[in-house]
Design a protein around this motif. Structure first.
Motif, PDB file in Angstrom:
ATOM      1  N   TRP A  65       0.603  -1.124   0.009  1.00 20.96           N
ATOM      2  CA  TRP A  65       0.027   0.101   0.207  1.00 20.96           C
ATOM      3  C   TRP A  65       0.915   1.156   0.025  1.00 20.96           C
ATOM      4  N   ALA A  66       1.844   0.958   0.835  1.00 22.36           N
ATOM      5  CA  ALA A  66       2.972   2.437   0.762  1.00 22.36           C
ATOM      6  C   ALA A  66       3.553   2.626  -0.770  1.00 22.36           C
ATOM      7  N   CYS A  67       3.624   1.540  -1.356  1.00 22.60           N
ATOM      8  CA  CYS A  67       4.313   1.533  -2.887  1.00 22.60           C
ATOM      9  C   CYS A  67       2.988   2.093  -3.625  1.00 22.60           C
ATOM     10  N   ARG A  68       1.654   1.459  -3.522  1.00 23.65           N
ATOM     11  CA  ARG A  68       0.866   1.747  -4.480  1.00 23.65           C
ATOM     12  C   ARG A  68      -0.471   2.420  -3.585  1.00 23.65           C
ATOM     13  N   PRO A  69      -0.412   3.502  -3.345  1.00 24.08           N
ATOM     14  CA  PRO A  69      -1.548   4.057  -2.178  1.00 24.08           C
ATOM     15  C   PRO A  69      -3.030   4.306  -2.991  1.00 24.08           C
ATOM     16  N   ARG A  70      -2.624   4.296  -4.289  1.00 22.38           N
ATOM     17  CA  ARG A  70      -3.958   4.807  -5.078  1.00 22.38           C
ATOM     18  C   ARG A  70      -4.664   3.368  -5.534  1.00 22.38           C
ATOM     19  N   HIS A  71      -6.021   3.547  -5.345  1.00 20.51           N
ATOM     20  CA  HIS A  71      -6.925   2.428  -5.690  1.00 20.51           C
ATOM     21  C   HIS A  71      -7.467   2.382  -6.951  1.00 20.51           C
ATOM     22  N   VAL A  72      -7.281   1.148  -7.607  1.00 17.54           N
ATOM     23  CA  VAL A  72      -7.626   0.659  -9.103  1.00 17.54           C
ATOM     24  C   VAL A  72      -8.890   0.297  -9.046  1.00 17.54           C
ATOM     25  N   LYS A  73      -9.910   1.003  -9.982  1.00 15.46           N
ATOM     26  CA  LYS A  73     -11.048   0.328 -10.187  1.00 15.46           C
ATOM     27  C   LYS A  73     -11.170  -0.833 -11.052  1.00 15.46           C
ATOM     28  N   LEU A  74     -11.808  -1.915 -10.755  1.00 15.95           N
ATOM     29  CA  LEU A  74     -11.954  -2.834 -11.843  1.00 15.95           C
ATOM     30  C   LEU A  74     -13.344  -2.764 -12.533  1.00 15.95           C
ATOM     31  N   GLY A  75     -13.489  -3.538 -13.316  1.00 14.57           N
ATOM     32  CA  GLY A  75     -14.908  -3.739 -14.361  1.00 14.57           C
ATOM     33  C   GLY A  75     -16.149  -3.727 -13.728  1.00 14.57           C
ATOM     34  N   GLY A  76     -16.236  -4.666 -12.556  1.00 19.13           N
ATOM     35  CA  GLY A  76     -17.564  -5.050 -11.930  1.00 19.13           C
ATOM     36  C   GLY A  76     -17.138  -5.941 -10.931  1.00 19.13           C
ATOM     37  N   TRP A  77     -18.455  -6.515 -10.264  1.00 19.91           N
ATOM     38  CA  TRP A  77     -18.273  -7.399  -9.532  1.00 19.91           C
ATOM     39  C   TRP A  77     -17.771  -8.832  -9.792  1.00 19.91           C
ATOM     40  N   ARG A  78     -17.854  -9.186 -11.209  1.00 18.33           N
ATOM     41  CA  ARG A  78     -17.093 -10.591 -11.454  1.00 18.33           C
ATOM     42  C   ARG A  78     -15.663 -10.451 -11.404  1.00 18.33           C
ATOM     43  N   GLU A  79     -15.095  -9.051 -11.986  1.00 22.76           N
ATOM     44  CA  GLU A  79     -13.530  -8.981 -11.881  1.00 22.76           C
ATOM     45  C   GLU A  79     -13.178  -9.043 -10.074  1.00 22.76           C
ATOM     46  N   GLU A  80     -14.121  -8.379  -9.419  1.00 21.63           N
ATOM     47  CA  GLU A  80     -13.613  -8.199  -7.845  1.00 21.63           C
ATOM     48  C   GLU A  80     -13.808  -9.787  -7.225  1.00 21.63           C
ATOM     49  N   ALA A  81     -14.876 -10.743  -7.799  1.00 16.55           N
ATOM     50  CA  ALA A  81     -14.793 -11.876  -7.324  1.00 16.55           C
ATOM     51  C   ALA A  81     -13.611 -12.784  -7.501  1.00 16.55           C
TER      52      ALA A  81
END
Length: 321
Positions: A65-81
């Protein structure tokens, strides 16, 4: 020497220096991965398997997290799953099986046995992704490695040691699902650190039920012991975070094929470190078993079909060590 010859010589020297650095990074990485079993074995004196799992990946997540604090958005719930499934298999189940295995058997046994995870990964990938053909040589290598594992585990038959060895095999099998999932995740985000950070986060969330079921204790006073703190930081910062960077650099400098060859050193390093640091026995039977297992791994690689396009970017089978 002409100006053109001087430029060619300078480029050759630079290329040679890059290759040397690549080999050093690869060797450092496998040296760390090979000794993680020893570090975990030391921590098991004061920590339960679930406690090592939690603290290790909490530290690893914070570093990433210290290296990459930015949050990346994914395409939807399938990708998050998919990311959540990777966290469940590659973080929670794999390392919980591995840590519990170390309470029953030696670090040497676990280190050598989990090294066969490329077999399970290739089998599952061939079945689910159908992206490479497995030749008879692959199965011959698999049989050879299994014979090596039987030799390594033979003395533990009828004792708790065989339970630990069986859990190590289960860990290797679970890792195959994680490896297949990471192939799919690589298409969603080309930033390995970001995706690994997200996987660690899901792993921490999904291990919460296990914290209650397995009687997790915070017990932060245990970190007063410098040996315990050093080993936990070694696992969290070194093996779970820093080695992603060093392995990635090695792949860029050497290529995936040359770098992956270093993976075969992991079980050898594990056995050597276990004997030196933990005083574990090194019998002729174990030596033969290690040789057979490593030979089976090498042979099986020759029995795989051509990798799919973009395979150079795929993580190695032990990248999350």
């Amino acid at each position: 020497m002409s100006a053109r010859e001087a430029v060619v010589a300078a480029r050759a020297a630079k290329g040679g220096g890059s290759a040397a650095r690549g080999h050093l990074f690869a060797l450092f990485t496998v040296a760390v991965w090979g000794t993680t079993f020893v570090a975990t074995k030391v921590l098991l004196v004061d920590f339960a398997p679930i406690e090592i799992l939690f603290y290790r990946f909490l530290i690893g997540f914070l570093v990433l997290w210290a290296c990459r604090p930015r949050h990346v958005k994914l395409g939807g719930w399938r990708e998050e799953a998919l990311v959540a499934a990777a966290g469940l298999t590659g973080v929670v189940l794999y390392f919980l099986f591995e840590n519990i295995a170390l309470t029953y058997t030696t670090a040497s046994n676990v280190g050598v046995i989990v090294a066969v995870n490329p077999f399970f990964t290739a089998l599952l990938s061939s079945i689910l992704l159908r992206d490479e053909k497995l030749h008879p040589v692959f199965f011959a290598g698999f049989a050879l490695a299994m014979a090596g594992i039987v030799l390594i585990s033979w003395d533990g038959l009828g004792t708790g040691g065989v339970v630990g060895d069986a859990l190590a095999v289960a860990a290797a099998a679970v890792w195959a699902f994680y490896a297949v999932l990471t192939r799919k995740l690589a298409a969603l985000c080309d930033d390995t650190i970001q995706m690994t950070k997200r996987t660690f986060a899901w792993g921490l969330v999904l291990m919460v039920p296990a914290l209650f079921l397995l009687d997790f204790q915070f017990g932060v006073e245990r970190f007063v012991d410098p040996v315990m703190t050093a080993n936990m930081l070694f696992l969290g910062v070194g093996a779970s975070a820093a080695c992603f960077a060093t392995w990635g650099i090695a792949v860029k400098l050497l290529g995936a094929v040359k770098t992956s060859a270093y993976i075969y050193l992991v079980p050898v390093i594990t056995v050597a470190a276990s004997v030196v640091v933990l005083g574990e026995p090194l019998t002729p039977q174990i030596c033969i078993g290690v040789v057979l297992t490593c030979a089976g791994l090498v042979l099986s690689e020759r029995g795989k079909g051509a990798p799919p396009a973009g395979a150079d970017e795929a993580p190695p089978s032990s990248a999350d060590r």
